[in-house]
Design a protein around this motif. Structure first.
Motif, PDB file in Angstrom:
ATOM      1  N   GLY A 149       3.331  12.217   2.848  1.00  0.00           N
ATOM      2  CA  GLY A 149       3.158  10.911   2.240  1.00  0.00           C
ATOM      3  C   GLY A 149       1.796  10.286   2.474  1.00  0.00           C
ATOM      4  O   GLY A 149       1.563   9.150   2.080  1.00  0.00           O
ATOM      5  N   LEU A 150       0.874  11.026   3.134  1.00  0.00           N
ATOM      6  CA  LEU A 150      -0.467  10.503   3.406  1.00  0.00           C
ATOM      7  C   LEU A 150      -1.493  11.338   2.650  1.00  0.00           C
ATOM      8  O   LEU A 150      -1.457  12.568   2.674  1.00  0.00           O
ATOM      9  CB  LEU A 150      -0.775  10.566   4.900  1.00  0.00           C
ATOM     10  CG  LEU A 150      -2.168  10.093   5.323  1.00  0.00           C
ATOM     11  CD1 LEU A 150      -2.300   8.586   5.120  1.00  0.00           C
ATOM     12  CD2 LEU A 150      -2.448  10.461   6.776  1.00  0.00           C
ATOM     13  N   THR A 151      -2.413  10.655   1.965  1.00  0.00           N
ATOM     14  CA  THR A 151      -3.514  11.323   1.272  1.00  0.00           C
ATOM     15  C   THR A 151      -4.827  10.903   1.895  1.00  0.00           C
ATOM     16  O   THR A 151      -5.015   9.735   2.249  1.00  0.00           O
ATOM     17  CB  THR A 151      -3.520  10.968  -0.225  1.00  0.00           C
ATOM     18  OG1 THR A 151      -2.366  11.551  -0.847  1.00  0.00           O
ATOM     19  CG2 THR A 151      -4.763  11.495  -0.926  1.00  0.00           C
ATOM     20  N   CYS A 152      -5.737  11.855   2.041  1.00  0.00           N
ATOM     21  CA  CYS A 152      -7.059  11.567   2.592  1.00  0.00           C
ATOM     22  C   CYS A 152      -8.109  12.306   1.785  1.00  0.00           C
ATOM     23  O   CYS A 152      -7.888  13.458   1.372  1.00  0.00           O
ATOM     24  CB  CYS A 152      -7.126  11.980   4.061  1.00  0.00           C
ATOM     25  SG  CYS A 152      -8.745  11.656   4.826  1.00  0.00           S
ATOM     26  N   VAL A 153      -9.223  11.647   1.542  1.00  0.00           N
ATOM     27  CA  VAL A 153     -10.378  12.274   0.909  1.00  0.00           C
ATOM     28  C   VAL A 153     -11.565  12.069   1.845  1.00  0.00           C
ATOM     29  O   VAL A 153     -11.722  10.998   2.447  1.00  0.00           O
ATOM     30  CB  VAL A 153     -10.657  11.679  -0.492  1.00  0.00           C
ATOM     31  CG1 VAL A 153     -10.867  10.174  -0.430  1.00  0.00           C
ATOM     32  CG2 VAL A 153     -11.849  12.352  -1.145  1.00  0.00           C
ATOM     33  N   ALA A 154     -12.382  13.114   2.031  1.00  0.00           N
ATOM     34  CA  ALA A 154     -13.491  13.047   2.978  1.00  0.00           C
ATOM     35  C   ALA A 154     -14.705  13.770   2.424  1.00  0.00           C
ATOM     36  O   ALA A 154     -14.584  14.693   1.598  1.00  0.00           O
ATOM     37  CB  ALA A 154     -13.085  13.655   4.319  1.00  0.00           C
TER      38      ALA A 154
ATOM     39  N   SER B 187      -8.216   7.144   3.790  1.00  0.00           N
ATOM     40  CA  SER B 187      -6.827   7.602   3.791  1.00  0.00           C
ATOM     41  C   SER B 187      -5.881   6.459   3.480  1.00  0.00           C
ATOM     42  O   SER B 187      -6.176   5.291   3.756  1.00  0.00           O
ATOM     43  CB  SER B 187      -6.457   8.231   5.139  1.00  0.00           C
ATOM     44  OG  SER B 187      -6.417   7.248   6.147  1.00  0.00           O
ATOM     45  N   GLY B 188      -4.748   6.825   2.893  1.00  0.00           N
ATOM     46  CA  GLY B 188      -3.724   5.835   2.566  1.00  0.00           C
ATOM     47  C   GLY B 188      -2.462   6.520   2.101  1.00  0.00           C
ATOM     48  O   GLY B 188      -2.434   7.744   1.920  1.00  0.00           O
ATOM     49  N   PRO B 189      -1.389   5.773   1.919  1.00  0.00           N
ATOM     50  CA  PRO B 189      -0.148   6.353   1.424  1.00  0.00           C
ATOM     51  C   PRO B 189      -0.376   7.037   0.077  1.00  0.00           C
ATOM     52  O   PRO B 189      -1.092   6.513  -0.785  1.00  0.00           O
ATOM     53  CB  PRO B 189       0.774   5.137   1.275  1.00  0.00           C
ATOM     54  CG  PRO B 189       0.199   4.106   2.195  1.00  0.00           C
ATOM     55  CD  PRO B 189      -1.281   4.323   2.165  1.00  0.00           C
ATOM     56  N   SER B 190       0.211   8.202  -0.111  1.00  0.00           N
ATOM     57  CA  SER B 190      -0.008   8.973  -1.336  1.00  0.00           C
ATOM     58  C   SER B 190       0.428   8.228  -2.583  1.00  0.00           C
ATOM     59  O   SER B 190      -0.148   8.417  -3.662  1.00  0.00           O
ATOM     60  CB  SER B 190       0.725  10.316  -1.244  1.00  0.00           C
ATOM     61  OG  SER B 190       0.215  11.094  -0.181  1.00  0.00           O
ATOM     62  N   TRP B 191       1.431   7.356  -2.469  1.00  0.00           N
ATOM     63  CA  TRP B 191       1.874   6.631  -3.652  1.00  0.00           C
ATOM     64  C   TRP B 191       0.867   5.570  -4.085  1.00  0.00           C
ATOM     65  O   TRP B 191       0.913   5.083  -5.219  1.00  0.00           O
ATOM     66  CB  TRP B 191       3.251   5.984  -3.421  1.00  0.00           C
ATOM     67  CG  TRP B 191       3.360   5.091  -2.210  1.00  0.00           C
ATOM     68  CD1 TRP B 191       3.725   5.461  -0.952  1.00  0.00           C
ATOM     69  CD2 TRP B 191       3.101   3.682  -2.146  1.00  0.00           C
ATOM     70  NE1 TRP B 191       3.713   4.382  -0.096  1.00  0.00           N
ATOM     71  CE2 TRP B 191       3.346   3.268  -0.805  1.00  0.00           C
ATOM     72  CE3 TRP B 191       2.712   2.721  -3.082  1.00  0.00           C
ATOM     73  CZ2 TRP B 191       3.206   1.950  -0.382  1.00  0.00           C
ATOM     74  CZ3 TRP B 191       2.564   1.400  -2.663  1.00  0.00           C
ATOM     75  CH2 TRP B 191       2.815   1.030  -1.326  1.00  0.00           C
ATOM     76  N   ARG B 192      -0.081   5.241  -3.180  1.00  0.00           N
ATOM     77  CA  ARG B 192      -1.133   4.286  -3.529  1.00  0.00           C
ATOM     78  C   ARG B 192      -2.442   4.997  -3.853  1.00  0.00           C
ATOM     79  O   ARG B 192      -3.131   4.647  -4.816  1.00  0.00           O
ATOM     80  CB  ARG B 192      -1.378   3.311  -2.369  1.00  0.00           C
ATOM     81  CG  ARG B 192      -0.721   1.973  -2.566  1.00  0.00           C
ATOM     82  CD  ARG B 192      -1.187   0.875  -1.626  1.00  0.00           C
ATOM     83  NE  ARG B 192      -1.836   1.212  -0.393  1.00  0.00           N
ATOM     84  CZ  ARG B 192      -1.383   0.863   0.818  1.00  0.00           C
ATOM     85  NH1 ARG B 192      -0.253   0.186   0.941  1.00  0.00           N
ATOM     86  NH2 ARG B 192      -2.050   1.180   1.890  1.00  0.00           N
ATOM     87  N   LEU B 193      -2.791   5.980  -3.025  1.00  0.00           N
ATOM     88  CA  LEU B 193      -4.064   6.676  -3.173  1.00  0.00           C
ATOM     89  C   LEU B 193      -3.860   7.930  -4.023  1.00  0.00           C
ATOM     90  O   LEU B 193      -3.784   9.053  -3.526  1.00  0.00           O
ATOM     91  CB  LEU B 193      -4.625   7.039  -1.794  1.00  0.00           C
ATOM     92  CG  LEU B 193      -6.091   7.479  -1.728  1.00  0.00           C
ATOM     93  CD1 LEU B 193      -7.013   6.434  -2.341  1.00  0.00           C
ATOM     94  CD2 LEU B 193      -6.493   7.756  -0.288  1.00  0.00           C
ATOM     95  N   SER B 194      -3.767   7.725  -5.318  1.00  0.00           N
ATOM     96  CA  SER B 194      -3.557   8.826  -6.262  1.00  0.00           C
ATOM     97  C   SER B 194      -4.099   8.401  -7.629  1.00  0.00           C
ATOM     98  O   SER B 194      -4.458   7.234  -7.839  1.00  0.00           O
ATOM     99  CB  SER B 194      -2.067   9.176  -6.361  1.00  0.00           C
ATOM    100  OG  SER B 194      -1.324   8.062  -6.843  1.00  0.00           O
TER     101      SER B 194
END
Length: 267
Positions: free
Chosen positions: A211-216, A233-240
């Motif tokens: 449930g966590l997404t991160c881009v770096a 990083s943030g919750p996948s349902w928000r950061l998509s």
């Protein structure tokens, strides 16, 4: 007589060096555990493969200086003195100081937590963070370590390394398995780094935490060497979707601008 004095001095130097190495081994071993867990004298001696009497002597000296402390169950953990010194080092880090405005801007624009990380002891060390203002967020504490293969930050830090060095690093540390999405096969991981080099950014969706997404993206010095990485990083349902695209675009610009600012001083 001179020969005997020289031999005695050499023996003393060797003993001191061994003591310092053992103290560092104890601190590094304790730092791998969560602070609330700690380790007993027996556990430490077993992990270090040293006599309990030797480890006890090292712990006594470290505890007397505040580098180690123990709880009511006689379990040892890293002491606050070490956190104090580490905090001073972080506060005085040029990379950290210069990066902070970029982290603040990223969090302001994207609305998610942003991070600065470096490669330390073959893992990702999180050295700074700006928290998301959102009520739902997942955070990596400053000073914590994360495995390279399970994080976007880790992938961004090693993607431009020589493949032989990447393989050697991961064979030494192992391929941590955090979730069903974590890449734990070495060849697959190395192959995935090519995509990161093409895109300029690394992404993980649920590889460290479901449930966590991160881009770096990597931060480079004037000679092109990767000296750190910025991440969002943030919750996948928000950061998509479009939110993730915007975050990636802003992140790419941030690391480019930061690299330019660091060029005269970071080597």
């Amino acid at each position: 007589m001179a020969t005997q004095q020289g031999a005695a001095a050499a023996a003393h130097t060797t003993a001191m060096s061994q003591s310092i190495q053992r103290a560092l081994d104890v601190l590094e071993t304790l730092s791998t555990e969560a602070p609330e867990v700690g380790q007993t004298l027996t556990e430490l001696a077993d992990r270090l493969r040293l006599p309990k009497s030797t480890v006890a002597r090292v712990l006594f000296n470290l505890e007397s200086r505040g580098f180690v402390e123990q709880d009511g169950l006689r379990r040892y953990r890293v002491g606050m003195r070490l956190f104090s010194i580490g905090g001073q080092a972080l506060a005085n880090s040029h990379l950290r100081v210069t990066s902070r405005p970029y982290l603040e801007d990223l969090t302001l624009r994207v609305g998610e937590s942003s991070y600065l990380g470096v490669l330390d002891m073959q893992q990702v060390l999180y050295v700074d963070r700006i928290e998301s203002p959102q009520p739902v967020k997942l955070l990596s504490p400053i000073g914590s370590h994360r495995p390279v293969n399970a994080t976007a930050m880790g992938k961004a830090l090693v993607a431009w390394m020589d493949e032989t060095d990447v393989r050697r690093l991961l064979k030494r540390t192992g391929m941590a398995s955090r979730t069903r999405h974590t890449v734990t096969e070495l060849d697959a991981f190395v192959e995935g780094l090519e995509r990161i080099r093409t895109d300029g950014v690394a992404v993980d969706v649920g590889e460290w935490d479901e449930g966590l997404t991160c881009v770096a993206a990597p931060v480079r010095s004037s000679n092109g060497a990767v000296v750190g990485a910025l991440g969002i990083s943030g919750p996948s349902w928000r950061l998509s979707g479009e939110q993730l695209k915007d975050a990636t675009r802003l992140l790419a610009k941030a690391v480019a601008d930061l690299g330019t600012e660091l060029a005269p001083t970071v080597r």
